[in-house]
Design a protein around this motif. Structure first.
Motif, mmCIF file in Angstrom:
data_model
loop_
_atom_site.group_PDB
_atom_site.id
_atom_site.type_symbol
_atom_site.label_atom_id
_atom_site.label_comp_id
_atom_site.label_asym_id
_atom_site.label_seq_id
_atom_site.Cartn_x
_atom_site.Cartn_y
_atom_site.Cartn_z
ATOM 1 N N ILE A 48 2.092 -5.698 -5.444
ATOM 2 C CA ILE A 48 2.438 -4.955 -6.658
ATOM 3 C C ILE A 48 1.736 -5.628 -7.831
ATOM 4 O O ILE A 48 1.929 -6.818 -8.091
ATOM 5 C CB ILE A 48 3.976 -4.956 -6.884
ATOM 6 C CG1 ILE A 48 4.670 -4.389 -5.637
ATOM 7 C CG2 ILE A 48 4.344 -4.179 -8.137
ATOM 8 C CD1 ILE A 48 6.183 -4.505 -5.657
ATOM 9 N N TYR A 49 0.866 -4.878 -8.496
ATOM 10 C CA TYR A 49 0.212 -5.417 -9.692
ATOM 11 C C TYR A 49 1.125 -5.202 -10.900
ATOM 12 O O TYR A 49 1.809 -4.185 -10.989
ATOM 13 C CB TYR A 49 -1.119 -4.693 -9.951
ATOM 14 C CG TYR A 49 -2.232 -5.021 -8.965
ATOM 15 C CD1 TYR A 49 -2.818 -6.279 -8.921
ATOM 16 C CD2 TYR A 49 -2.715 -4.039 -8.096
ATOM 17 C CE1 TYR A 49 -3.856 -6.565 -8.026
ATOM 18 C CE2 TYR A 49 -3.749 -4.313 -7.200
ATOM 19 C CZ TYR A 49 -4.314 -5.581 -7.179
ATOM 20 O OH TYR A 49 -5.341 -5.855 -6.305
ATOM 21 N N ASN A 50 1.137 -6.143 -11.808
ATOM 22 C CA ASN A 50 1.905 -6.041 -13.059
ATOM 23 C C ASN A 50 3.379 -5.705 -12.808
ATOM 24 O O ASN A 50 3.936 -4.803 -13.431
ATOM 25 C CB ASN A 50 1.285 -4.983 -13.987
ATOM 26 C CG ASN A 50 -0.192 -5.215 -14.186
ATOM 27 O OD1 ASN A 50 -0.633 -6.360 -14.337
ATOM 28 N ND2 ASN A 50 -0.983 -4.155 -14.156
ATOM 29 N N ILE A 52 -9.735 6.845 0.402
ATOM 30 C CA ILE A 52 -10.376 7.284 -0.834
ATOM 31 C C ILE A 52 -10.278 6.186 -1.897
ATOM 32 O O ILE A 52 -9.548 5.208 -1.722
ATOM 33 C CB ILE A 52 -9.767 8.598 -1.375
ATOM 34 C CG1 ILE A 52 -8.278 8.403 -1.679
ATOM 35 C CG2 ILE A 52 -9.980 9.750 -0.407
ATOM 36 C CD1 ILE A 52 -7.701 9.525 -2.527
ATOM 37 N N SER A 53 -11.011 6.373 -2.976
ATOM 38 C CA SER A 53 -11.013 5.408 -4.073
ATOM 39 C C SER A 53 -9.588 5.190 -4.588
ATOM 40 O O SER A 53 -8.851 6.145 -4.814
ATOM 41 C CB SER A 53 -11.908 5.953 -5.189
ATOM 42 O OG SER A 53 -11.900 5.080 -6.264
ATOM 43 N N GLY A 54 -9.213 3.936 -4.729
ATOM 44 C CA GLY A 54 -7.880 3.614 -5.242
ATOM 45 C C GLY A 54 -6.813 3.513 -4.176
ATOM 46 O O GLY A 54 -5.643 3.248 -4.472
ATOM 47 N N SER A 55 -7.186 3.694 -2.916
ATOM 48 C CA SER A 55 -6.162 3.695 -1.849
ATOM 49 C C SER A 55 -5.683 2.281 -1.502
ATOM 50 O O SER A 55 -4.641 2.118 -0.884
ATOM 51 C CB SER A 55 -6.709 4.398 -0.600
ATOM 52 O OG SER A 55 -7.906 3.788 -0.174
ATOM 53 N N GLY A 56 -6.449 1.249 -1.867
ATOM 54 C CA GLY A 56 -5.978 -0.120 -1.629
ATOM 55 C C GLY A 56 -6.867 -0.959 -0.724
ATOM 56 O O GLY A 56 -6.504 -2.081 -0.350
ATOM 57 N N LYS A 57 -8.050 -0.462 -0.399
ATOM 58 C CA LYS A 57 -8.938 -1.175 0.541
ATOM 59 C C LYS A 57 -9.347 -2.555 0.016
ATOM 60 O O LYS A 57 -9.213 -3.562 0.722
ATOM 61 C CB LYS A 57 -10.203 -0.340 0.819
ATOM 62 C CG LYS A 57 -9.934 1.046 1.348
ATOM 63 C CD LYS A 57 -11.222 1.802 1.631
ATOM 64 C CE LYS A 57 -12.072 2.095 0.399
ATOM 65 N NZ LYS A 57 -11.421 2.984 -0.595
ATOM 66 N N SER A 58 -9.850 -2.596 -1.212
ATOM 67 C CA SER A 58 -10.312 -3.880 -1.759
ATOM 68 C C SER A 58 -9.147 -4.851 -1.907
ATOM 69 O O SER A 58 -9.294 -6.054 -1.666
ATOM 70 C CB SER A 58 -10.964 -3.675 -3.130
ATOM 71 O OG SER A 58 -12.126 -2.912 -2.997
ATOM 72 N N THR A 59 -7.997 -4.318 -2.303
ATOM 73 C CA THR A 59 -6.820 -5.185 -2.449
ATOM 74 C C THR A 59 -6.468 -5.813 -1.101
ATOM 75 O O THR A 59 -6.200 -7.015 -1.021
ATOM 76 C CB THR A 59 -5.622 -4.370 -2.988
ATOM 77 O OG1 THR A 59 -6.003 -3.774 -4.231
ATOM 78 C CG2 THR A 59 -4.405 -5.250 -3.198
ATOM 79 N N LEU A 60 -6.515 -5.020 -0.051
ATOM 80 C CA LEU A 60 -6.172 -5.556 1.275
ATOM 81 C C LEU A 60 -7.167 -6.643 1.698
ATOM 82 O O LEU A 60 -6.768 -7.718 2.165
ATOM 83 C CB LEU A 60 -6.121 -4.414 2.305
ATOM 84 C CG LEU A 60 -5.710 -4.816 3.712
ATOM 85 C CD1 LEU A 60 -4.344 -5.511 3.715
ATOM 86 C CD2 LEU A 60 -5.665 -3.597 4.649
HETATM 87 N N1 LIG Z 1 -6.222 -6.446 -10.785
HETATM 88 C C1 LIG Z 1 -5.588 -5.276 -10.800
HETATM 89 N N2 LIG Z 1 -4.596 -5.033 -11.679
HETATM 90 C C2 LIG Z 1 -3.937 -3.859 -11.683
HETATM 91 N N3 LIG Z 1 -4.174 -2.849 -10.835
HETATM 92 C C3 LIG Z 1 -5.145 -3.021 -9.926
HETATM 93 C C4 LIG Z 1 -5.908 -4.239 -9.856
HETATM 94 N N4 LIG Z 1 -6.808 -4.123 -8.845
HETATM 95 C C5 LIG Z 1 -6.628 -2.905 -8.325
HETATM 96 N N5 LIG Z 1 -5.634 -2.237 -8.956
HETATM 97 C C6 LIG Z 1 -5.128 -0.887 -8.626
HETATM 98 O O1 LIG Z 1 -4.690 -0.924 -7.280
HETATM 99 C C7 LIG Z 1 -5.016 0.293 -6.601
HETATM 100 C C8 LIG Z 1 -5.859 -0.026 -5.376
HETATM 101 O O2 LIG Z 1 -7.109 -0.525 -5.817
HETATM 102 P P1 LIG Z 1 -8.257 -0.991 -4.821
HETATM 103 O O3 LIG Z 1 -9.330 -1.583 -5.636
HETATM 104 O O4 LIG Z 1 -7.636 -1.828 -3.780
HETATM 105 O O5 LIG Z 1 -8.706 0.413 -4.182
HETATM 106 P P2 LIG Z 1 -9.952 0.754 -3.243
HETATM 107 O O6 LIG Z 1 -9.425 1.518 -2.088
HETATM 108 O O7 LIG Z 1 -10.735 -0.471 -2.967
HETATM 109 O O8 LIG Z 1 -10.801 1.734 -4.169
HETATM 110 P P3 LIG Z 1 -12.409 1.942 -4.235
HETATM 111 O O9 LIG Z 1 -12.768 2.800 -3.036
HETATM 112 O O10 LIG Z 1 -12.600 2.683 -5.532
HETATM 113 O O11 LIG Z 1 -13.049 0.613 -4.228
HETATM 114 C C9 LIG Z 1 -5.743 1.161 -7.615
HETATM 115 O O12 LIG Z 1 -4.806 2.068 -8.160
HETATM 116 C C10 LIG Z 1 -6.210 0.185 -8.674
HETATM 117 O O13 LIG Z 1 -6.270 0.783 -9.942
#
Ligand SMILES: Nc1ncnc2c1ncn2[C@@H]1O[C@H](COP(=O)(O)OP(=O)(O)OP(=O)(O)O)[C@@H](O)[C@H]1O
Ligand SMILES: [Mg+2]
Length: 221
Positions: free
Chosen positions: A10-12, A40-48
């Protein structure tokens, strides 16, 4: 090799802009598996990927990577774990333009007391197919060549786990196919590999073990 149980990010938290990026994720990834993480973009891949590599701390849940419980690693230990166990390939390459190919690949080896540096670089540079450019400066390379340097740098320390975040996003089709071919070779060396991508070139590859779909922070069944 990677065990994730009930992971939340959970961010913030408790702020007006609170955002649940990962919701109750549980996955086991075996040694030498090659996983494509789609969504899709924003689904959480980079976060994982960031949580797996210990750049980002989970809000709750357990993450065990290469026998390290990284859920609560203090920063100093996290960077030691990363240097030893994780090779990370970024979309934007993250190389140092003013250094040569060779010196960029050397960077991860300068962190610990490394031995046999020359040989390690030679092996990595060869596996990534970029030996012929070893004395060139990064700024003189094409995008595909830069990405191959980034691969060499990611594998030079012989990490067990390789994580790639949109590795072909800045590449043309030809270079993307070359990248995919290097992945195939890396899998043969026993690495555990996770690639986050929405590039359709990764669909239906016969050497991929599993496709995992992530949608709005959750794994799709
Ligand atoms: N440092 C952060 N602080 C707050 N919210 C964040 C942060 N990093 C990512 N998010 C949010 O977390 C969610 C998942 O982001 P993430 O970057 O993991 O998606 P993604 O699947 O990698 O997207 P993309 O395909 O665009 O790279 C998004 O809604 C993004 O706005
Ligand atoms: Mg991303």
């Amino acid at each position: 090799m990677i065990k994730i149980k009930n992971l939340y990010k959970i961010y913030n938290q408790n702020k007006a802009d609170e955002l649940q990026a990962l919701k109750n994720i549980s996955i086991n990834i075996n040694k030498n598996e090659l996983i494509i993480l789609k969504g899709i973009s924003g689904s959480g891949k980079s976060t994982l990927l960031s949580v797996i590599s210990s750049f980002t701390k989970p809000t709750s849940g357990v993450v065990i990577c290469d026998n390290n419980n990284i859920s609560k690693l203090p920063d100093r230990h996290a960077s030691i774990f990363r240097n030893k166990s994780i090779g990370f390939v970024f979309q934007a390459f993250n190389l140092i333009d003013e250094l040569t190919v060779y010196d960029n690949i050397k960077i991860p080896l300068s962190i610990n007391n490394n031995t046999d540096i020359e040989n390690k670089i030679k092996t990595a540079i060869k596996q990534a197919n970029i030996s012929h450019k070893s004395k060139q400066y990064i700024k003189n390379l094409s995008g595909g060549e830069k990405q191959r340097v980034a691969i060499a740098r990611a594998i030079v320390n012989n990490p067990n786990i390789i994580l790639c975040d949109e590795p072909t996003a800045a590449l043309d089709k030809n270079n993307s196919l070359r990248f995919i071919n290097i992945l195939k070779q890396l899998k043969k060396t026993g690495k555990t590999i996770v690639v986050a991508t929405h590039d359709s070139l990764f669909d239906e590859l016969d050497f991929v073990d599993r496709y995992i779909d992530i949608e709005d922070g959750k794994i799709k069944p």
